[in-house]
Motif scaffolding. Structure first.
Motif, mmCIF file in Angstrom:
data_model
loop_
_atom_site.group_PDB
_atom_site.id
_atom_site.type_symbol
_atom_site.label_atom_id
_atom_site.label_comp_id
_atom_site.label_asym_id
_atom_site.label_seq_id
_atom_site.Cartn_x
_atom_site.Cartn_y
_atom_site.Cartn_z
ATOM 1 N N ARG A 91 -58.697 -11.254 -12.833
ATOM 2 C CA ARG A 91 -58.439 -9.931 -13.394
ATOM 3 C C ARG A 91 -58.835 -8.836 -12.408
ATOM 4 N NH1 ARG A 91 -60.397 -8.413 -19.362
ATOM 5 N NH2 ARG A 91 -58.622 -9.813 -19.758
ATOM 6 N N ALA A 92 -59.991 -8.986 -11.757
ATOM 7 C CA ALA A 92 -60.430 -7.973 -10.799
ATOM 8 C C ALA A 92 -59.456 -7.864 -9.636
ATOM 9 C CB ALA A 92 -61.829 -8.311 -10.306
ATOM 10 N N LEU A 93 -58.952 -9.004 -9.161
ATOM 11 C CA LEU A 93 -58.007 -8.984 -8.040
ATOM 12 C C LEU A 93 -56.703 -8.313 -8.454
ATOM 13 C CD1 LEU A 93 -57.130 -9.807 -5.192
ATOM 14 C CD2 LEU A 93 -56.458 -12.031 -6.129
ATOM 15 N N LEU A 94 -56.170 -8.675 -9.610
ATOM 16 C CA LEU A 94 -54.906 -8.085 -10.042
ATOM 17 C C LEU A 94 -55.062 -6.604 -10.367
ATOM 18 C CD1 LEU A 94 -53.343 -10.934 -12.209
ATOM 19 C CD2 LEU A 94 -53.010 -10.417 -9.793
ATOM 20 N N ASP A 95 -56.255 -6.188 -10.802
ATOM 21 C CA ASP A 95 -56.493 -4.762 -11.020
ATOM 22 C C ASP A 95 -56.390 -3.993 -9.703
ATOM 23 O OD1 ASP A 95 -56.786 -4.960 -13.730
ATOM 24 O OD2 ASP A 95 -58.979 -4.920 -13.715
ATOM 25 N N ARG A 96 -56.874 -4.587 -8.623
ATOM 26 C CA ARG A 96 -56.789 -3.912 -7.326
ATOM 27 C C ARG A 96 -55.336 -3.772 -6.894
ATOM 28 N NH1 ARG A 96 -60.991 -6.230 -3.001
ATOM 29 N NH2 ARG A 96 -59.955 -4.562 -1.819
ATOM 30 N N TYR A 97 -54.548 -4.797 -7.102
ATOM 31 C CA TYR A 97 -53.115 -4.673 -6.814
ATOM 32 C C TYR A 97 -52.456 -3.684 -7.776
ATOM 33 C CZ TYR A 97 -52.856 -8.463 -3.383
ATOM 34 O OH TYR A 97 -52.998 -9.237 -2.253
ATOM 35 N N GLY A 98 -52.907 -3.677 -9.041
ATOM 36 C CA GLY A 98 -52.337 -2.767 -10.018
ATOM 37 C C GLY A 98 -52.557 -1.312 -9.652
ATOM 38 N N GLU A 99 -53.683 -0.998 -9.025
ATOM 39 C CA GLU A 99 -53.924 0.372 -8.585
ATOM 40 C C GLU A 99 -52.907 0.813 -7.542
ATOM 41 O OE1 GLU A 99 -56.075 2.777 -9.611
ATOM 42 O OE2 GLU A 99 -56.300 1.386 -11.284
ATOM 43 N N LEU A 100 -52.300 -0.144 -6.869
ATOM 44 C CA LEU A 100 -51.244 0.155 -5.895
ATOM 45 C C LEU A 100 -49.858 0.051 -6.524
ATOM 46 C CD1 LEU A 100 -52.700 -1.836 -2.845
ATOM 47 C CD2 LEU A 100 -52.814 0.636 -3.251
ATOM 48 N N GLY A 101 -49.821 -0.174 -7.834
ATOM 49 C CA GLY A 101 -48.536 -0.222 -8.528
ATOM 50 C C GLY A 101 -47.745 -1.484 -8.290
ATOM 51 N N THR A 102 -48.423 -2.614 -8.087
ATOM 52 C CA THR A 102 -47.692 -3.838 -7.752
ATOM 53 C C THR A 102 -48.400 -5.054 -8.327
ATOM 54 O OG1 THR A 102 -46.678 -5.072 -5.931
ATOM 55 C CG2 THR A 102 -48.901 -4.251 -5.567
ATOM 56 N N THR A 103 -47.702 -6.168 -8.335
ATOM 57 C CA THR A 103 -48.245 -7.473 -8.710
ATOM 58 C C THR A 103 -47.905 -8.459 -7.605
ATOM 59 O OG1 THR A 103 -47.926 -7.012 -11.066
ATOM 60 C CG2 THR A 103 -48.215 -9.319 -10.429
ATOM 61 N N PRO A 104 -48.893 -9.177 -7.071
ATOM 62 C CA PRO A 104 -48.617 -10.089 -5.953
ATOM 63 C C PRO A 104 -48.004 -11.397 -6.413
ATOM 64 C CG PRO A 104 -50.922 -10.232 -6.538
ATOM 65 C CD PRO A 104 -50.316 -9.173 -7.430
ATOM 66 N N GLN A 105 -47.317 -12.049 -5.506
ATOM 67 C CA GLN A 105 -46.798 -13.398 -5.709
ATOM 68 C C GLN A 105 -47.191 -14.249 -4.501
ATOM 69 O OE1 GLN A 105 -42.611 -11.964 -6.215
ATOM 70 N NE2 GLN A 105 -42.627 -13.316 -7.984
ATOM 71 N N ALA A 106 -47.444 -15.520 -4.733
ATOM 72 C CA ALA A 106 -47.771 -16.435 -3.644
ATOM 73 C C ALA A 106 -47.149 -17.787 -3.937
ATOM 74 C CB ALA A 106 -49.280 -16.575 -3.474
ATOM 75 N N LEU A 143 -47.387 -14.784 0.860
ATOM 76 C CA LEU A 143 -47.949 -13.832 -0.082
ATOM 77 C C LEU A 143 -47.087 -12.578 -0.019
ATOM 78 C CD1 LEU A 143 -50.288 -12.935 -2.002
ATOM 79 C CD2 LEU A 143 -51.459 -12.080 0.040
ATOM 80 N N GLN A 144 -46.636 -12.062 -1.180
ATOM 81 C CA GLN A 144 -45.647 -10.986 -1.203
ATOM 82 C C GLN A 144 -45.992 -9.961 -2.272
ATOM 83 O OE1 GLN A 144 -41.597 -12.271 -1.995
ATOM 84 N NE2 GLN A 144 -41.053 -10.311 -2.880
ATOM 85 N N CYS A 145 -45.667 -8.686 -2.006
ATOM 86 C CA CYS A 145 -45.708 -7.645 -3.023
ATOM 87 C C CYS A 145 -44.804 -6.499 -2.587
ATOM 88 C CB CYS A 145 -47.128 -7.150 -3.301
ATOM 89 S SG CYS A 145 -47.853 -6.162 -1.978
ATOM 90 N N THR A 146 -44.516 -5.566 -3.509
ATOM 91 C CA THR A 146 -43.676 -4.404 -3.232
ATOM 92 C C THR A 146 -44.401 -3.157 -3.718
ATOM 93 O OG1 THR A 146 -41.655 -5.707 -3.476
ATOM 94 C CG2 THR A 146 -41.430 -3.322 -3.616
ATOM 95 N N VAL A 147 -44.485 -2.126 -2.866
ATOM 96 C CA VAL A 147 -45.230 -0.920 -3.201
ATOM 97 C C VAL A 147 -44.447 0.323 -2.768
ATOM 98 C CG1 VAL A 147 -47.479 -2.044 -2.997
ATOM 99 C CG2 VAL A 147 -46.461 -0.968 -0.984
ATOM 100 N N LEU A 206 -55.200 -5.161 1.600
ATOM 101 C CA LEU A 206 -55.563 -5.993 0.463
ATOM 102 C C LEU A 206 -54.955 -7.389 0.582
ATOM 103 C CD1 LEU A 206 -56.861 -6.398 -2.271
ATOM 104 C CD2 LEU A 206 -54.904 -5.248 -3.330
ATOM 105 N N MET A 207 -53.739 -7.481 1.065
ATOM 106 C CA MET A 207 -53.114 -8.796 1.237
ATOM 107 C C MET A 207 -53.866 -9.629 2.274
ATOM 108 S SD MET A 207 -49.129 -7.579 1.119
ATOM 109 C CE MET A 207 -48.355 -9.207 1.177
ATOM 110 N N LEU A 208 -54.308 -8.997 3.351
ATOM 111 C CA LEU A 208 -55.084 -9.721 4.361
ATOM 112 C C LEU A 208 -56.416 -10.188 3.784
ATOM 113 C CD1 LEU A 208 -54.288 -7.505 7.454
ATOM 114 C CD2 LEU A 208 -53.741 -9.932 7.218
ATOM 115 N N ASP A 209 -57.066 -9.324 2.982
ATOM 116 C CA ASP A 209 -58.303 -9.749 2.323
ATOM 117 C C ASP A 209 -58.037 -10.942 1.405
ATOM 118 O OD1 ASP A 209 -59.791 -7.773 3.539
ATOM 119 O OD2 ASP A 209 -59.664 -6.376 1.841
ATOM 120 N N THR A 210 -56.916 -10.914 0.701
ATOM 121 C CA THR A 210 -56.572 -12.010 -0.206
ATOM 122 C C THR A 210 -56.456 -13.326 0.546
ATOM 123 O OG1 THR A 210 -55.383 -10.461 -1.637
ATOM 124 C CG2 THR A 210 -54.887 -12.795 -1.912
#
Length: 482
Positions: free
Chosen positions: A103-118, A127-131, A142-146
């Motif tokens: 939940r904490a990880l997805l909240d960080r992506y959510g603050e950028l308006g996106t949801t990651p996929q892997a 690892l992919q997302c759209t912003v 954030l993706m590199l941290d992931t």
């Protein structure tokens, strides 16, 4: 809703509504242009620090950027005992970061308006997302941290492994998927055929432990020879500056060379696989075989040949025989390369007629049938338009970059493939059809109850064939061949 997400939606809302002109409904059918101009956008490709690669496609239609990072951690690097490990790692990357939970990880992506996929492919983990373009630099960090600081918690491992195992076992209950596994068995000779796919086998998953994931990722999850792919509202210089800033101070280590898998068992390499499914109300008839990968010089002609054969089988079974409502075309991505499947649901009483007619047509294709120039031209133009549409929008264009990065294809490959399609003629496509669907080479699979299997034995010539149950195609049991 974060302000960033609102910004994305506002940008999309400012686009004109397609198909509306002055508020009046248009009832006239659209006109077809006399000539067709098909282009694909240029792909910018260059090197980054270390051995990392950069792929960029510009698309300024909307203020969005689709991003993907790929590392050489695909399931082709797994050993036979660790199959499914790459997919486990991909799922676990989204289960927590630096001690936090999902939940904490997805909240960080959510603050950028996106949801990651892997997900894991044969040659890479992606690892992919759209912003919104303004958030792309933060998304890259954030993706590199992931990728570099996943939690890989024991509890998450047990849950994700269980989900992956259940998904794998659920394949046994999908008739068309079972027919595809039968074609994989006949095409690759790997038993169980599910071992050639990303999720592994029930046995290999049961044997894996959390430390296996951590050790494997520490070895294979290196960024130094990975790929950074960006498509959307940016240019190459912006992409390079964003990546350089995100990579500042990070490790540039590279992954070790690929450990080759053990060679697939040559037996049973069956021309015909019969799958016994008691009580199945319909029969599934499938045919197909191994194909050249995307980017190979033979792939464009094979792609047109498969498309034409799907239309031919559809016409034969639906229009002429009326034994099926339609033909499904599916491409399986395996550790041994792509496998194409054409399959149809058949009334059990029509199995004999269907198989005989398919054999007759394959024989005529080898001896006398030749597609007309007009038919090939229709398929060729359709393939060219589909290729152009494959670059329409940031996320679609990103999928093309992921395809290029998987096997280090040059940036010029999409344009070269388009030129190949433009040059294809009836003779070349006919040669591909006759090679791929030679009656002595094509693989077939029939799924059904005992009566269906009896009809298939009677209708098809004796030769190399095996019988399986759906469970055996997944679980790896080895009954004798027939």
């Amino acid at each position: 809703m974060s302000w960033s997400r609102r910004r994305v939606l506002t940008g999309l809302g400012s686009l004109p509504v397609l198909g509306c002109a002055g508020g009046r409904a248009e009832h006239r059918p659209p006109t077809t242009p006399d000539s067709l101009t098909v282009r694909v956008p240029p792909v910018h490709h260059g090197a980054l620090s270390g051995a990392a690669r950069l792929y960029v496609v510009e698309d300024h239609g909307v203020p969005l950027v689709a991003l993907a990072l790929a590392v050489r951690a695909g399931h082709r690097r797994e050993t036979p005992a660790s199959r499914g490990l790459a997919s486990l790692c991909a799922s676990l990357l989204l289960e927590g970061l630096e001690g936090g939970d999902r939940r904490a990880l997805l909240d960080r992506y959510g603050e950028l308006g996106t949801t990651p996929q892997a997900w894991a492919e044969p040659d890479q983990l992606v690892l992919q997302c759209t912003v919104h373009r303004d958030d792309a630099p933060d998304a890259l960090r954030l993706m590199l941290d992931t990728l570099q600081h996943p939690t890989f918690a024991d509890e998450a491992f047990e849950r994700v492994r269980g989900e992956q195992r259940e998904s794998l076992l659920a394949t046994r209950g999908v008739p068309v998927a079972v027919a595809g596994l039968g074609l994989l068995l006949g095409s690759l000779g790997l038993d169980p055929p599910v071992a050639a796919l990303a999720d592994g086998t029930p046995r290999s998953l049961d044997a894996l432990q959390p430390d296996d994931v951590r050790t494997w990722w520490a070895t294979h999850g290196a960024l130094g020879d990975g790929a950074f792919m960006l498509a959307g509202d940016l240019d190459e210089d912006q992409a390079r500056s964003w990546v350089d800033a995100a990579m500042a101070g990070r490790s540039h280590s590279t992954a070790p060379p690929v450990t080759p898998l053990a060679a697939p068992t040559p037996e049973p390499a069956a021309r015909l696989v019969l799958v016994v499914w008691p009580g199945l109300p319909q029969a599934i008839v499938g045919l197909g075989g191994s194909r050249a990968p995307w980017g190979h010089r033979d792939e464009p002609a094979q792609s047109l040949a498969d498309s034409m054969m799907a239309s031919i089988v559809q016409f034969e079974l639906r229009s002429r025989l009326r034994t099926s409502y339609g033909v499904l075309s599916q491409r399986w991505s395996t550790t041994a390369g792509p496998v194409r499947q054409l399959s149809a649901k058949i009334d059990p009483k029509d199995v004999t007629l269907t198989l005989q007619r398919l054999q007759d047509y394959l024989q005529r294709l080898r001896d006398e049938v030749r597609p007309t120039n007009e038919a090939v031209d229709r398929e060729r133009r359709s393939a060219m338009v589909a290729m152009m549409h494959g670059f329409h929008g940031p996320e679609s264009a990103l999928r093309q970059l992921i395809r290029l990065a998987a096997t280090d294809l040059p940036a010029s490959r999409p344009r070269e493939r388009l030129e190949q399609l433009q040059r294809l003629d009836a003779a070349t496509v006919t040669a591909a059809l006759r090679t791929l669907f030679d009656p002595d080479q094509v693989r077939m699979c029939v799924v059904g109850d005992a009566s269906v299997i009896d009809r298939a034995r009677a209708a098809l010539p004796a030769g190399t064939r095996v019988e399986r149950t759906p469970a055996q195609l997944v679980d790896g049991l080895h009954p004798p061949s027939t």
